[in-house]
Design a protein around this motif. Structure first.
Motif, PDB file in Angstrom:
ATOM      1  N   ALA A 186      58.127  59.322  26.881  1.00  0.00           N
ATOM      2  CA  ALA A 186      58.193  60.659  26.310  1.00  0.00           C
ATOM      3  C   ALA A 186      58.206  60.603  24.791  1.00  0.00           C
ATOM      4  CB  ALA A 186      59.439  61.383  26.812  1.00  0.00           C
ATOM      5  N   GLY A 187      57.400  61.447  24.196  1.00  0.00           N
ATOM      6  CA  GLY A 187      57.339  61.509  22.742  1.00  0.00           C
ATOM      7  C   GLY A 187      57.434  62.938  22.270  1.00  0.00           C
ATOM      8  N   LYS A 188      57.652  63.105  20.992  1.00  0.00           N
ATOM      9  CA  LYS A 188      57.803  64.429  20.412  1.00  0.00           C
ATOM     10  C   LYS A 188      56.526  65.246  20.595  1.00  0.00           C
ATOM     11  CE  LYS A 188      59.163  66.740  16.134  1.00  0.00           C
ATOM     12  NZ  LYS A 188      59.553  66.559  14.716  1.00  0.00           N
ATOM     13  N   GLY A 189      56.693  66.495  21.019  1.00  0.00           N
ATOM     14  CA  GLY A 189      55.552  67.383  21.152  1.00  0.00           C
ATOM     15  C   GLY A 189      54.844  67.301  22.491  1.00  0.00           C
ATOM     16  N   GLN A 190      55.270  66.390  23.378  1.00  0.00           N
ATOM     17  CA  GLN A 190      54.629  66.299  24.683  1.00  0.00           C
ATOM     18  C   GLN A 190      55.087  67.446  25.585  1.00  0.00           C
ATOM     19  OE1 GLN A 190      55.306  62.450  26.412  1.00  0.00           O
ATOM     20  NE2 GLN A 190      53.454  61.634  25.507  1.00  0.00           N
ATOM     21  N   PRO A 191      54.250  67.872  26.528  1.00  0.00           N
ATOM     22  CA  PRO A 191      54.684  68.910  27.469  1.00  0.00           C
ATOM     23  C   PRO A 191      55.916  68.455  28.234  1.00  0.00           C
ATOM     24  CG  PRO A 191      52.320  68.525  27.631  1.00  0.00           C
ATOM     25  CD  PRO A 191      52.873  67.442  26.761  1.00  0.00           C
ATOM     26  N   GLU A 192      56.718  69.429  28.677  1.00  0.00           N
ATOM     27  CA  GLU A 192      57.963  69.096  29.359  1.00  0.00           C
ATOM     28  C   GLU A 192      57.718  68.592  30.775  1.00  0.00           C
ATOM     29  OE1 GLU A 192      60.580  72.388  29.254  1.00  0.00           O
ATOM     30  OE2 GLU A 192      60.789  72.403  27.074  1.00  0.00           O
ATOM     31  N   LEU A 193      56.624  68.997  31.375  1.00  0.00           N
ATOM     32  CA  LEU A 193      56.425  68.688  32.783  1.00  0.00           C
ATOM     33  C   LEU A 193      54.992  68.251  33.057  1.00  0.00           C
ATOM     34  CD1 LEU A 193      58.253  68.865  35.328  1.00  0.00           C
ATOM     35  CD2 LEU A 193      57.109  71.007  35.852  1.00  0.00           C
ATOM     36  N   PHE A 194      54.858  67.135  33.768  1.00  0.00           N
ATOM     37  CA  PHE A 194      53.557  66.644  34.209  1.00  0.00           C
ATOM     38  C   PHE A 194      53.547  66.617  35.727  1.00  0.00           C
ATOM     39  CE2 PHE A 194      54.282  64.676  30.098  1.00  0.00           C
ATOM     40  CZ  PHE A 194      53.063  64.759  29.453  1.00  0.00           C
ATOM     41  N   VAL A 195      52.400  66.882  36.319  1.00  0.00           N
ATOM     42  CA  VAL A 195      52.194  66.652  37.747  1.00  0.00           C
ATOM     43  C   VAL A 195      51.005  65.715  37.848  1.00  0.00           C
ATOM     44  CG1 VAL A 195      51.637  67.656  39.987  1.00  0.00           C
ATOM     45  CG2 VAL A 195      53.055  68.933  38.362  1.00  0.00           C
ATOM     46  N   GLU A 196      51.238  64.508  38.338  1.00  0.00           N
ATOM     47  CA  GLU A 196      50.156  63.539  38.440  1.00  0.00           C
ATOM     48  C   GLU A 196      50.261  62.775  39.750  1.00  0.00           C
ATOM     49  OE1 GLU A 196      50.397  60.687  35.245  1.00  0.00           O
ATOM     50  OE2 GLU A 196      52.501  61.174  34.904  1.00  0.00           O
ATOM     51  N   ALA A 197      49.107  62.413  40.272  1.00  0.00           N
ATOM     52  CA  ALA A 197      49.055  61.759  41.584  1.00  0.00           C
ATOM     53  C   ALA A 197      48.158  60.530  41.517  1.00  0.00           C
ATOM     54  CB  ALA A 197      48.536  62.730  42.634  1.00  0.00           C
ATOM     55  N   HIS A 198      48.663  59.442  42.071  1.00  0.00           N
ATOM     56  CA  HIS A 198      47.849  58.233  42.240  1.00  0.00           C
ATOM     57  C   HIS A 198      47.362  58.219  43.671  1.00  0.00           C
ATOM     58  CE1 HIS A 198      46.413  54.151  42.174  1.00  0.00           C
ATOM     59  NE2 HIS A 198      47.219  53.833  43.181  1.00  0.00           N
ATOM     60  N   LEU A 199      46.035  58.336  43.852  1.00  0.00           N
ATOM     61  CA  LEU A 199      45.437  58.355  45.183  1.00  0.00           C
ATOM     62  C   LEU A 199      45.173  56.929  45.634  1.00  0.00           C
ATOM     63  CD1 LEU A 199      45.006  61.237  44.062  1.00  0.00           C
ATOM     64  CD2 LEU A 199      42.865  61.315  45.349  1.00  0.00           C
ATOM     65  N   LEU A 200      45.822  56.530  46.722  1.00  0.00           N
ATOM     66  CA  LEU A 200      45.672  55.174  47.223  1.00  0.00           C
ATOM     67  C   LEU A 200      44.268  54.979  47.800  1.00  0.00           C
ATOM     68  CD1 LEU A 200      48.781  55.626  47.026  1.00  0.00           C
ATOM     69  CD2 LEU A 200      49.003  54.130  49.020  1.00  0.00           C
ATOM     70  N   ASP A 201      43.691  53.826  47.493  1.00  0.00           N
ATOM     71  CA  ASP A 201      42.384  53.430  48.049  1.00  0.00           C
ATOM     72  C   ASP A 201      41.273  54.405  47.667  1.00  0.00           C
ATOM     73  OD1 ASP A 201      43.739  51.310  49.414  1.00  0.00           O
ATOM     74  OD2 ASP A 201      44.281  52.720  50.992  1.00  0.00           O
ATOM     75  N   PHE A 202      41.423  55.053  46.512  1.00  0.00           N
ATOM     76  CA  PHE A 202      40.393  55.974  46.032  1.00  0.00           C
ATOM     77  C   PHE A 202      39.773  55.438  44.755  1.00  0.00           C
ATOM     78  CE2 PHE A 202      39.066  59.331  43.141  1.00  0.00           C
ATOM     79  CZ  PHE A 202      38.201  60.078  43.931  1.00  0.00           C
ATOM     80  N   SER A 203      38.490  55.603  44.627  1.00  0.00           N
ATOM     81  CA  SER A 203      37.816  55.271  43.371  1.00  0.00           C
ATOM     82  C   SER A 203      36.820  56.384  43.074  1.00  0.00           C
ATOM     83  CB  SER A 203      37.082  53.931  43.473  1.00  0.00           C
ATOM     84  OG  SER A 203      36.082  53.972  44.462  1.00  0.00           O
ATOM     85  N   GLY A 204      36.737  56.764  41.829  1.00  0.00           N
ATOM     86  CA  GLY A 204      35.824  57.832  41.457  1.00  0.00           C
ATOM     87  C   GLY A 204      36.403  58.672  40.345  1.00  0.00           C
ATOM     88  N   ASP A 205      35.617  59.614  39.871  1.00  0.00           N
ATOM     89  CA  ASP A 205      36.001  60.487  38.774  1.00  0.00           C
ATOM     90  C   ASP A 205      36.432  61.838  39.331  1.00  0.00           C
ATOM     91  OD1 ASP A 205      36.322  61.921  36.488  1.00  0.00           O
ATOM     92  OD2 ASP A 205      34.270  61.658  35.742  1.00  0.00           O
TER      93      ASP A 205
END
Length: 247
Positions: A186-205
């Protein structure tokens, strides 16, 4: 299907139903709408605008200004307007009454397993994948950062779940989901909340894709790590548990 827009709402509904269409009406919950007296809601919205002939509600249904309307008032006023009423009795699961209030409480507390038990399905959120800091990729765990569309989120933590695209291949992938503020970085000015997901066995954009996340289990709270290697080791355990839960 496009019934004449100048026709009264109840007639437009009839035309759609005659064509075999299911009809869902979404009423914006404005201050004016919230201020309707209970009797006015039955008379003006249900009977006049919608042309309802029969309504189905839960046993604890309340409506109208100050939530003064209840099933007894709905039955009484509706009877005089030719609107019938069916009341669905409470449904319980493991001794808990299945209600939207309790489901929302479970979600906000991060108790997604309890929410799924009462709802009958995992709690889900939708959103568009946006660019983040790219830190997950540098750690060897690329994540899809979600700009969420829903009104509520589970509390900050790490969850096991599933993810799938809403605008492409709809296959579900096991996903380790993080909600929070990335306390290790966490750094100054970053948003308070992130929602991120690591998809297992997935590759692509996935940038720009619309994604749905389903929450199956809470794995742990978010915490700050003194060393990045400790964080990477914890993420590896999160992924292993996610794979186990989703298998």
């Amino acid at each position: 299907l496009a019934p004449p827009m100048l026709a009264p709402l109840d007639r437009r509904i009839e035309l759609l139903q005659e064509a075999g269409a299911d009809v869902v009406l979404v009423e914006p919950f404005t201050a004016e709408f919230a201020g309707l007296a209970a009797e006015a809601f039955v008379e003006e919205v249900l009977a006049r605008d919608i042309g309802a002939r029969h309504v189905v509600v839960g046993a604890d249904f309340s409506f109208g200004r100050d939530r003064r309307g209840n099933t007894a008032l709905l039955a009484s006023v509706g009877r005089g307007l030719g609107v019938g009423l069916s009341i669905v009795p409470p449904v319980s699961a493991n001794g808990l009454v299945c209600s939207s209030t309790k489901i929302r409480e479970f979600v906000l507390e991060g108790r997604v397993e309890g929410a799924s038990l009462l709802f009958g399905l995992p709690f889900e959120i939708d959103g568009t994948v946006v660019r983040g800091a790219g830190r997950g990729r540098t750690l060897g765990v690329p994540t899809a950062n979600l700009a969420c569309e829903g009104e509520i989120l589970p509390r900050a933590g790490v969850y096991a779940g599933r993810a799938r695209r809403l605008d492409g291949d709809s296959a579900w992938f096991a996903a380790a989901i993080s909600i929070g503020g990335n306390p290790t970085f966490a750094g100054k000015g970053q948003p308070e909340l992130f929602v991120e997901a690591h998809l297992l066995d997935f590759s692509g954009d996935l940038y720009g894709a619309r994604l749905r996340l389903a929450f199956l289990a809470c794995l742990r709270e978010q915490r700050r790590y003194a060393k990045v290697d400790d964080l990477i080791a914890e993420i590896a355990r999160d992924i292993a548990r996610t794979r186990e839960i989703c298998s």
